[in-house]
Design an enzyme around this catalytic site. Structure first.
Site, short mmCIF file in Angstrom:
data_model
loop_
_atom_site.label_atom_id
_atom_site.label_comp_id
_atom_site.label_asym_id
_atom_site.label_seq_id
_atom_site.Cartn_x
_atom_site.Cartn_y
_atom_site.Cartn_z
N THR A 1 -99.39 56.90 3.98
CA THR A 1 -98.56 55.70 4.12
C THR A 1 -97.85 55.74 5.47
O THR A 1 -97.53 56.83 5.95
CB THR A 1 -97.52 55.69 2.97
OG1 THR A 1 -98.22 55.50 1.75
CG2 THR A 1 -96.46 54.61 3.15
N ARG B 1 -101.86 48.11 -9.98
CA ARG B 1 -100.70 48.99 -9.78
C ARG B 1 -100.05 48.74 -8.41
O ARG B 1 -100.71 48.64 -7.39
CB ARG B 1 -101.16 50.44 -9.89
CG ARG B 1 -100.04 51.48 -9.66
CD ARG B 1 -99.98 51.97 -8.23
NE ARG B 1 -99.02 53.05 -8.06
CZ ARG B 1 -98.62 53.50 -6.86
NH1 ARG B 1 -99.11 52.98 -5.76
NH2 ARG B 1 -97.75 54.48 -6.78
N GLY C 1 -96.91 50.25 -5.90
CA GLY C 1 -95.99 51.37 -5.72
C GLY C 1 -94.64 50.92 -5.17
O GLY C 1 -94.25 49.76 -5.30
N ASP C 2 -93.95 51.86 -4.54
CA ASP C 2 -92.60 51.59 -4.03
C ASP C 2 -92.59 50.89 -2.67
O ASP C 2 -91.60 50.27 -2.29
CB ASP C 2 -91.83 52.91 -3.88
CG ASP C 2 -92.54 53.85 -2.90
OD1 ASP C 2 -93.78 54.00 -3.00
OD2 ASP C 2 -91.87 54.42 -2.02
N THR D 1 -92.12 57.53 1.73
CA THR D 1 -93.52 57.78 1.39
C THR D 1 -93.55 58.83 0.30
O THR D 1 -92.68 59.70 0.24
CB THR D 1 -94.33 58.25 2.61
OG1 THR D 1 -95.66 58.57 2.19
CG2 THR D 1 -93.72 59.48 3.27
N GLY D 2 -94.54 58.74 -0.57
CA GLY D 2 -94.62 59.72 -1.65
C GLY D 2 -95.07 59.06 -2.93
O GLY D 2 -95.66 57.98 -2.91
N GLY E 1 -94.92 56.87 -5.54
CA GLY E 1 -94.14 55.64 -5.61
C GLY E 1 -93.38 55.39 -6.89
O GLY E 1 -92.27 54.85 -6.87
#
Ligand code: ASP
Length: 350
Positions: free
Chosen positions: A211, A239, A241-242, A262-263, A265
């Site tokens: 990301t 789906r 994510g964050d 990043t990671g 989410g």
């Protein structure tokens, strides 16, 4: 005495003539004109967090990542140096990373379970707290530009899937065939992830990281943040994510700080990570590094790892991550540094 008297008179005359020549308001104005831009220029970028220890990346990959991060920093900083807005610097830096197939954003995005590329992105201007985001776009060459268009050209904050794609097309953004996003590396990652799922094994560690994001501080003292991603390999059912969620993966307010995350989410959403970091700065007086480290440690306790860039309007900044590496860099008037592994920089968190 005869010597003192003329000296005093001369001083009085000098003071009088200065006051005559510079009435108070003009004096103040002269002072303002002479003052240089009081704000530091700062840009931070990231290209995702992940697992690999020093020496664990092929040498040519490591060099390519460092070069790409340096290019993003230079591109964003050039906007700031011309007196441009933080949000434009963030956008310019992210476009270069989206166009680079090394990263999981734009070209090079990871594949969904059914072999598609569905991208998420968001951007936020700390001076107004205006924000824009897109989720699940499939044909927009640069999702960060679609997020920016949502912010500037619509009354909404987030648009999703077909609607977001249509909006981007209507706004005249560059539209590409979905095959544009294909890279062999990401396709092979999907095949490995599918096999791991069949074998009930853990997903390979490198399947989703990459990301991209940026935060910046401009000459007017304003900050901004943006993030762009293909999400996680083998994601299903639409789906999200964050990364496109304001307050989770991206946040910016001149009252507190700017964050791009990043990671994993799901954890960043549940922890309202980006806003939580800035709320700590705003309400507890925590340093930016402590605020970021505390929130990342909390997410880790919940079971989620990742990293953030965080920047305050006074120029203080932090990198913090709970993975073995985060592709990251910083550029100011004094320095340009790119880091990959933990411990390479004093700004690294736990
Ligand atoms: N945060 C992204 C997501 O969960 C993925 C990543 O940053 O690696 O979609």
């Amino acid at each position: 005495m005869p010597i003192v008297r003329p000296t005093l008179l001369a001083l009085l005359m000098l003071a009088f003539s200065i006051c005559q020549g510079f009435p108070a308001s003009a004096r103040d104005r002269a002072k303002e004109d002479a003052a240089p831009a009081a704000h530091k220029l700062v840009i931070l970028v990231h290209g995702g967090a992940g697992s690999a220890r020093p020496g664990g990346l092929p040498e040519e990959d490591e060099a390519a990542y460092r070069a790409a991060l340096a290019h993003a920093l230079e591109t964003g900083y050039a906007v700031l140096a011309k007196g441009g807005a933080a949000i434009d610097a963030v956008q310019a830096a992210i476009v270069t990373l989206e166009d680079n197939p090394l990263f999981n954003a734009g070209k090079g995005a990871v594949f969904t379970a059914d072999g598609r590329n569905e991208m998420d992105s968001s951007i936020m201007d700390g001076s107004t707290r205006n924000a824009g985001a897109v989720a699940g776009v499939t044909i927009v060459k640069n999702p960060i530009l679609a997020a920016r268009a949502v912010m500037d050209k619509s009354p909404h904050v987030m648009l999703a899937r077909d609607g977001a794609d249509s909006f981007a097309r209507e706004q005249g953004l560059k539209i590409v065939d979905p095959s544009y996003f294909y890279t062999e590396k990401r396709w092979q990652q999907l095949l490995r992830a599918r096999k791991a799922a069949r074998d009930h094994a853990a997903l390979p560690a490198t399947t989703h990281f990459g990301t991209v994001g940026a935060v910046a501080l401009d000459s007017h003292g304003h900050i901004a943040a943006g993030t762009s991603t293909g999400g996680m390999t083998m994601k299903r059912y639409g789906r999200i994510g964050d990364s496109p969620i304001i307050g989770a993966g991206t946040y910016a307010s001149d009252r507190s700080c700017a964050v791009s995350a990043t990671g994993w989410g799901e954890f960043f959403i549940r922890g309202t990570a980006a806003r939580d970091i800035c709320a700590r700065v705003q309400f507890t007086g925590a340093s930016i590094q402590d605020a970021a480290d505390t929130v990342l440690a909390d997410l880790k306790d919940m079971g989620g790892t990742g990293g953030v860039l965080a920047l305050k309007p006074d120029g203080d900044f932090a990198f913090s991550f709970t993975t073995q590496l985060m592709f990251r860099g910083v550029k100011t008037a004094e320095r340009q540094d790119v880091y990959i592994f933990a411990g390479e920089d004093r700004h690294d968190g736990k």
